[in-house]
Design a protein around this motif. Structure first.
Motif, mmCIF file in Angstrom:
data_model
loop_
_atom_site.group_PDB
_atom_site.id
_atom_site.type_symbol
_atom_site.label_atom_id
_atom_site.label_comp_id
_atom_site.label_asym_id
_atom_site.label_seq_id
_atom_site.Cartn_x
_atom_site.Cartn_y
_atom_site.Cartn_z
ATOM 1 N N VAL A 89 0.835 -1.202 0.000
ATOM 2 C CA VAL A 89 0.000 0.000 0.000
ATOM 3 C C VAL A 89 0.871 1.253 0.000
ATOM 4 N N SER A 90 1.989 1.198 0.734
ATOM 5 C CA SER A 90 2.894 2.353 0.771
ATOM 6 C C SER A 90 3.524 2.589 -0.592
ATOM 7 N N ASP A 94 -1.178 4.816 -1.384
ATOM 8 C CA ASP A 94 -2.559 4.876 -0.900
ATOM 9 C C ASP A 94 -2.540 4.611 0.602
ATOM 10 N N LEU A 95 -2.021 5.583 1.351
ATOM 11 C CA LEU A 95 -1.808 5.391 2.778
ATOM 12 C C LEU A 95 -3.101 5.367 3.576
ATOM 13 N N LEU A 172 4.652 5.714 11.314
ATOM 14 C CA LEU A 172 5.687 5.185 10.429
ATOM 15 C C LEU A 172 5.959 6.189 9.321
ATOM 16 N N THR A 173 7.221 6.503 9.140
ATOM 17 C CA THR A 173 7.650 7.411 8.079
ATOM 18 C C THR A 173 8.689 6.694 7.209
ATOM 19 N N PHE A 178 11.774 1.015 8.079
ATOM 20 C CA PHE A 178 12.454 -0.278 8.120
ATOM 21 C C PHE A 178 13.157 -0.522 9.443
ATOM 22 N N GLU A 179 13.367 0.506 10.222
ATOM 23 C CA GLU A 179 13.847 0.281 11.588
ATOM 24 C C GLU A 179 12.789 -0.441 12.407
ATOM 25 N N VAL A 180 11.529 -0.038 12.245
ATOM 26 C CA VAL A 180 10.433 -0.686 12.961
ATOM 27 C C VAL A 180 10.174 -2.077 12.406
#
Length: 406
Positions: A89-90, A94-95, A172-173, A178-180
């Motif tokens: 989706v990212s 289409d967030l 999330l940004t 990708f850290e999360v």
């Protein structure tokens, strides 16, 4: 999505809300056997526009923070599919349709980075030393290791790698995504032995999709839906390989092999050294044929263990072999040929000390043997005569035991 799947999910949503607290443990234990429910939940997650997606994500989060271990693992098995849906989706920008999935991933992340008292966790990992044996290697098989002063000073010292403390995230940004996700995949890999086969299949499939989408290999794999490239980090790819390596030896050989080839393909394009090293190491360690591993029972990674103790050679000199050799010296030949051959030789008497003479030792004056000693020495002499040799007039074979008096 079929109406049957919708009914199964709706029943599951209403069942947990009316469940008494005393029955939670038995209810959690029975969830892993409900394959129809698990399959229906996968279908809900794969449809971002489904009306059931938001209540399902909310229910899975309630399971995770309930404190019940089996409910926590039930939520973890959907983690790879949730990650793929969020990344897909990212990539399509289409967030709006991924809000509930993002909230679930952030909720799990924020729960995992703290302990029960609310303090930040610090994960530690001890790097094994190659100079000490383990279930994976023997130092003797590696080769001679130079015992330098630096090597001796490091012997016995363990190197510990720490991870954390991790900061809490509210959203999330592109910078922290990708850290999360890497930390969440680390938590998933920690519970790999409890994951069902359907979850391992999902893991291998999403690893292939993430790595080849937007590249020429996507046409070979015939993946549809997402055509844009999904950025990945080196650490995230290493965590993907950890799960793939486990899937190799737990009944998912074909999917794991395809996923590893796709991860290696992406690592070569990105020139990431860590996943390249891990993927090539896994590829080199795989057996030639596919593993016929059972999907039921205990799951493990198979390794060959060399014996830790050196084997004793059959020709080794021991007290028993010396004693047996001593007895063989006093055995007489039993066949006629041996007796005939022995008859051609005369074995002379061997005398170390003079029976009737004197003996000098350590600078002492010579002394005569007592009469009793002489008689004792004469009694020690043994005569071994073969009756077959006497009949043929062969010379007598005599052996004399010599005693050194001190």
């Amino acid at each position: 999505m079929l109406a049957v799947d919708t009914g199964v999910v709706e029943e599951w949503l209403s069942e947990f809300k009316t469940l008494p607290e005393a029955s939670i443990s038995s209810y959690a234990a029975s969830l892993k056997d409900k394959t129809a429910l698990i399959s229906s939940l996968y279908k809900v997650i794969q449809e971002p526009q489904s009306e059931l997606l938001e209540p399902v994500c909310h229910q899975l989060f309630e399971f995770y923070r309930s404190g019940e271990e089996q409910l926590l693992r039930f939520t973890l098995q959907f983690l790879p599919e949730l990650m793929w849906c969020y990344l897909a989706v990212s990539a399509s920008r289409d967030l709006q349709s991924s809000g509930c999935i993002e909230a679930l991933l952030l909720g799990v992340y924020n729960l995992e980075i703290v302990d029960k008292e609310g303090h930040s966790k610090v994960l530690s990992f001890t790097i094994p030393s190659l100079s000490k044996p383990s279930v994976y290697h023997e130092p003797s098989s590696i080769g001679s290791m130079a015992l330098t002063e630096g090597a001796l000073s490091q012997h016995g010292l363990s190197r510990v790698v720490y991870s954390g403390p991790h900061p809490q995230r509210e959203m999330l940004t592109a910078q922290n995504r990708f850290e999360v996700l890497t930390f969440l995949l680390l938590c998933y890999n920690a519970a790999l032995s409890y994951m069902p086969a359907m979850s391992l299949q999902s893991l291998c499939q999403i690893c292939s999709r993430i790595c080849v989408c937007g590249y020429p290999r996507q046409q070979v794999r015939k993946y549809k839906g997402v055509n844009s490239r999904i950025p990945v980090s080196s650490e995230f790819m290493v965590q993907m390989l950890t799960g793939i390596y486990y899937a190799f030896y737990n009944g998912e050989w074909d999917l794991a092999r395809k996923a590893m080839d796709d991860v290696l393909y992406r690592a070569q394009l990105e020139l990431y050294p860590e996943p390249l090293l891990v993927a090539n190491a896994i590829k080199a360690s795989l057996p030639q044929g596919a593993m016929k591993s059972s999907k039921e029972g205990t799951r493990c990674i198979q390794v060959e263990i060399t014996p830790t103790s050196s084997r004793i050679s059959r020709n080794a000199v021991t007290s028993m072999s010396i004693r047996g050799h001593r007895w063989k010296r006093h055995e007489q030949p039993e066949n006629g040929n041996d007796a005939t051959e022995l008859g051609n030789f005369i074995i002379p008497e061997i005398s170390v000390t003079s029976v009737a003479g004197e003996r000098t030792g350590n600078g002492e004056k010579s002394r005569a043997l007592a009469e009793n000693d002489v008689q004792h020495l004469q009694g020690v002499q043994e005569t071994a005569t073969d009756p077959r040799t006497d009949s043929k007039g062969m010379p007598e074979i005599r052996r004399q035991k010599s005693i050194i008096l001190i």
